[in-house]
Enzyme design. Sequence first.
Site, PDB file in Angstrom:
ATOM      1  N   LEU A   1       0.818  -1.222   0.000  1.00 37.09           N
ATOM      2  CA  LEU A   1       0.000   0.000   0.000  1.00 37.09           C
ATOM      3  C   LEU A   1       0.846   1.264   0.000  1.00 37.09           C
ATOM      4  O   LEU A   1       0.394   2.339  -0.379  1.00 37.09           O
ATOM      5  CB  LEU A   1      -0.912   0.038   1.236  1.00 37.09           C
ATOM      6  CG  LEU A   1      -1.952  -1.064   1.387  1.00 37.09           C
ATOM      7  CD1 LEU A   1      -2.674  -0.949   2.727  1.00 37.09           C
ATOM      8  CD2 LEU A   1      -2.946  -1.011   0.240  1.00 37.09           C
ATOM      9  N   GLY A   2       2.069   1.125   0.471  1.00 42.16           N
ATOM     10  CA  GLY A   2       2.893   2.327   0.551  1.00 42.16           C
ATOM     11  C   GLY A   2       4.319   1.979   0.932  1.00 42.16           C
ATOM     12  O   GLY A   2       4.580   0.906   1.491  1.00 42.16           O
ATOM     13  N   GLU A   3       5.232   2.877   0.602  1.00 42.16           N
ATOM     14  CA  GLU A   3       6.617   2.657   0.985  1.00 42.16           C
ATOM     15  C   GLU A   3       7.248   4.011   1.277  1.00 42.16           C
ATOM     16  O   GLU A   3       7.272   4.899   0.429  1.00 42.16           O
ATOM     17  CB  GLU A   3       7.371   1.954  -0.151  1.00 42.16           C
ATOM     18  CG  GLU A   3       8.824   1.716   0.178  1.00 42.16           C
ATOM     19  CD  GLU A   3       9.425   0.534  -0.584  1.00 42.16           C
ATOM     20  OE1 GLU A   3       8.829   0.147  -1.614  1.00 42.16           O
ATOM     21  OE2 GLU A   3      10.473   0.039  -0.162  1.00 42.16           O
ATOM     22  N   GLY A   4       7.707   4.187   2.509  1.00 44.91           N
ATOM     23  CA  GLY A   4       8.361   5.436   2.875  1.00 44.91           C
ATOM     24  C   GLY A   4       9.817   5.157   3.239  1.00 44.91           C
ATOM     25  O   GLY A   4      10.296   4.032   3.082  1.00 44.91           O
TER      26      GLY A   4
ATOM     27  N   PHE B   1      10.993   4.986   6.129  1.00 42.89           N
ATOM     28  CA  PHE B   1      11.136   4.250   7.385  1.00 42.89           C
ATOM     29  C   PHE B   1      10.288   2.994   7.477  1.00 42.89           C
ATOM     30  O   PHE B   1      10.131   2.430   8.539  1.00 42.89           O
ATOM     31  CB  PHE B   1      10.827   5.182   8.560  1.00 42.89           C
ATOM     32  CG  PHE B   1      11.712   6.386   8.561  1.00 42.89           C
ATOM     33  CD1 PHE B   1      13.049   6.276   8.906  1.00 42.89           C
ATOM     34  CD2 PHE B   1      11.227   7.617   8.156  1.00 42.89           C
ATOM     35  CE1 PHE B   1      13.886   7.371   8.878  1.00 42.89           C
ATOM     36  CE2 PHE B   1      12.060   8.724   8.118  1.00 42.89           C
ATOM     37  CZ  PHE B   1      13.386   8.605   8.477  1.00 42.89           C
ATOM     38  N   GLY B   2       9.737   2.560   6.352  1.00 44.58           N
ATOM     39  CA  GLY B   2       8.949   1.346   6.430  1.00 44.58           C
ATOM     40  C   GLY B   2       8.157   1.066   5.164  1.00 44.58           C
ATOM     41  O   GLY B   2       8.035   1.913   4.287  1.00 44.58           O
TER      42      GLY B   2
ATOM     43  N   LYS C   1       2.625  -2.560   8.856  1.00 38.08           N
ATOM     44  CA  LYS C   1       3.771  -1.716   8.529  1.00 38.08           C
ATOM     45  C   LYS C   1       5.007  -2.386   9.087  1.00 38.08           C
ATOM     46  O   LYS C   1       5.085  -2.668  10.280  1.00 38.08           O
ATOM     47  CB  LYS C   1       3.613  -0.319   9.129  1.00 38.08           C
ATOM     48  CG  LYS C   1       4.721   0.656   8.718  1.00 38.08           C
ATOM     49  CD  LYS C   1       4.575   2.024   9.405  1.00 38.08           C
ATOM     50  CE  LYS C   1       3.794   3.002   8.574  1.00 38.08           C
ATOM     51  NZ  LYS C   1       3.823   4.392   9.109  1.00 38.08           N
TER      52      LYS C   1
ATOM     53  N   ASP D   1       2.543  15.433  10.607  1.00 41.45           N
ATOM     54  CA  ASP D   1       2.561  15.036   9.194  1.00 41.45           C
ATOM     55  C   ASP D   1       1.126  14.939   8.677  1.00 41.45           C
ATOM     56  O   ASP D   1       0.765  13.992   7.984  1.00 41.45           O
ATOM     57  CB  ASP D   1       3.306  13.703   9.053  1.00 41.45           C
ATOM     58  CG  ASP D   1       3.766  13.430   7.619  1.00 41.45           C
ATOM     59  OD1 ASP D   1       3.759  14.378   6.797  1.00 41.45           O
ATOM     60  OD2 ASP D   1       4.118  12.269   7.330  1.00 41.45           O
TER      61      ASP D   1
HETATM   62  P1  ADP Z   1       3.982   5.723   5.324  1.00 40.02           P
HETATM   63  O1  ADP Z   1       5.005   5.847   6.391  1.00 40.02           O
HETATM   64  O2  ADP Z   1       4.404   4.869   4.183  1.00 40.02           O
HETATM   65  O3  ADP Z   1       3.423   7.044   4.881  1.00 40.02           O
HETATM   66  P2  ADP Z   1       1.290   5.152   6.323  1.00 40.02           P
HETATM   67  O4  ADP Z   1       1.008   4.726   7.718  1.00 40.02           O
HETATM   68  O5  ADP Z   1       0.876   6.528   5.931  1.00 40.02           O
HETATM   69  O6  ADP Z   1       2.812   4.866   6.026  1.00 40.02           O
HETATM   70  O7  ADP Z   1       0.563   4.111   5.354  1.00 40.02           O
HETATM   71  C1  ADP Z   1       0.791   4.119   3.959  1.00 40.02           C
HETATM   72  C2  ADP Z   1      -0.510   3.947   3.197  1.00 40.02           C
HETATM   73  O8  ADP Z   1      -1.145   2.716   3.567  1.00 40.02           O
HETATM   74  C3  ADP Z   1      -1.549   5.018   3.497  1.00 40.02           C
HETATM   75  O9  ADP Z   1      -1.394   6.167   2.712  1.00 40.02           O
HETATM   76  C4  ADP Z   1      -2.852   4.300   3.203  1.00 40.02           C
HETATM   77  O10 ADP Z   1      -3.104   4.298   1.815  1.00 40.02           O
HETATM   78  C5  ADP Z   1      -2.546   2.873   3.637  1.00 40.02           C
HETATM   79  N1  ADP Z   1      -2.997   2.612   5.016  1.00 40.02           N
HETATM   80  C6  ADP Z   1      -2.303   2.815   6.161  1.00 40.02           C
HETATM   81  N2  ADP Z   1      -3.012   2.454   7.255  1.00 40.02           N
HETATM   82  C7  ADP Z   1      -4.197   2.009   6.800  1.00 40.02           C
HETATM   83  C8  ADP Z   1      -5.384   1.454   7.433  1.00 40.02           C
HETATM   84  N3  ADP Z   1      -5.487   1.303   8.749  1.00 40.02           N
HETATM   85  N4  ADP Z   1      -6.409   1.069   6.628  1.00 40.02           N
HETATM   86  C9  ADP Z   1      -6.321   1.193   5.279  1.00 40.02           C
HETATM   87  N5  ADP Z   1      -5.251   1.684   4.640  1.00 40.02           N
HETATM   88  C10 ADP Z   1      -4.193   2.095   5.365  1.00 40.02           C
HETATM   89 MG    MG Z   2       1.871   8.296   5.405  1.00 43.96          MG
END
Ligand code: ADP
Ligand code: MG
Length: 352
Positions: free
Chosen positions: A28-31, A33-34, A55, A167
């Site tokens: 779903l995502g990659e930053g 730090f994780g 995560k 953030d």
């Molecule tokens: P990052 O550090 O990568 O920004 P996030 O915690 O923002 O990590 O999560 C990345 C992405 O994963 C979010 O933008 C969202 O699309 C999805 N995501 C994170 N937590 C949830 C959740 N509880 N339910 C659904 N999608 C989520």
């Molecule tokens: Mg985020």
Amino acid sequence: WDMFVLAFVERLFRPTYKKDDFVLGKKLGEGAFGVVYRVSWAKKPSSKEGDLVLKKATEYGAVEIWMNERVRRACANSCADFLYGFQEKSSKKGSEYWLIWRFEGESTLADLIQSKEFPYNVESMILGEVQDLPKGLERENRIIQTVLRQLLFALDGLHSTGIVHRDIKPQNVIFSEGSRTFKIIDLGAAADLRVGINYIPKEFLLDPRYAAPEQYIMSTQTPSAPSAPVAAALSPVLWQLNLPDRFDIYSTGLILLQMAFPSFRSDSGLIQFNRQLKRCDYDLVAWRKSIEPRANADVRKGFELLDLDNGIGWELLTCMVRYKARQRVSAKAALAHPYFDKEGLLALSIMQ
Ligand code: ADP
Ligand code: MG
């Protein structure tokens, strides 16, 4: 101490999980730090329902676990529902932290505002089936007002708990399909000022698109990571002096701006706005004077929306996006602003 004892007792009675309990799904995502994945349960006993989010974080995940556990106890509805966090020893990378949340839904506010349908796409999500109401600025304003109220409500919960998010941006606001409300996610950069957990690694850059001009939310005289007992005694005072919560308010103001003005919803549009505002020394009124005379239809539409009801929306925006933190409204005061006096979306659809 009560807090620590409570946390400990809660941990004793809460189920614990491990790596093998989960099956990895889509990323779903990659930053920096994780990495974040959608996951499902490996075995599915009746009590474990629905998908989850995992995560896998670096060493900073420890702070994020602390923040999520604190939020769950103090203001559970503000953020995505957190299940569990643990340390996972991985052979190559040393140790990782795994954090597990309930999967709240498919869309962040960032996805939703990028749609041509915005804000009507949000209306149907909040209300379910939508009657065939006349479209128009008034209706768009009510929808935007409802989103902003939910966001400020969540933020007020965090701030009342002593947590500054740092953030806040549409990517970190998720639509919870279960409760049909917006919730905040990603406490990876958050600071807990009441117990002195206020740690940003040097490599961490605040998102420049949404960051207030002060950048560092505590004044430079404030030690960045004071020891816990000292911080607990001092921090209410520091909070009053520095008003670190107003950093989040600035970012929230930019979200209101993006919702009102289609032209600032894209990255490049927002960056352009930031450049213009900086040129006006962060004075929104001066900015408006400088751009309104030669504004295109999209920009005019944004002003028109905020000017409804004697400009009450514009007034609120100018209370949020201000150079000086102490001149910005708090989340609680913003919720009491006359912009929210008119009933929101629900009332509108019942009335008509
Ligand atoms: P990052 O550090 O990568 O920004 P996030 O915690 O923002 O990590 O999560 C990345 C992405 O994963 C979010 O933008 C969202 O699309 C999805 N995501 C994170 N937590 C949830 C959740 N509880 N339910 C659904 N999608 C989520
Ligand atoms: Mg985020």
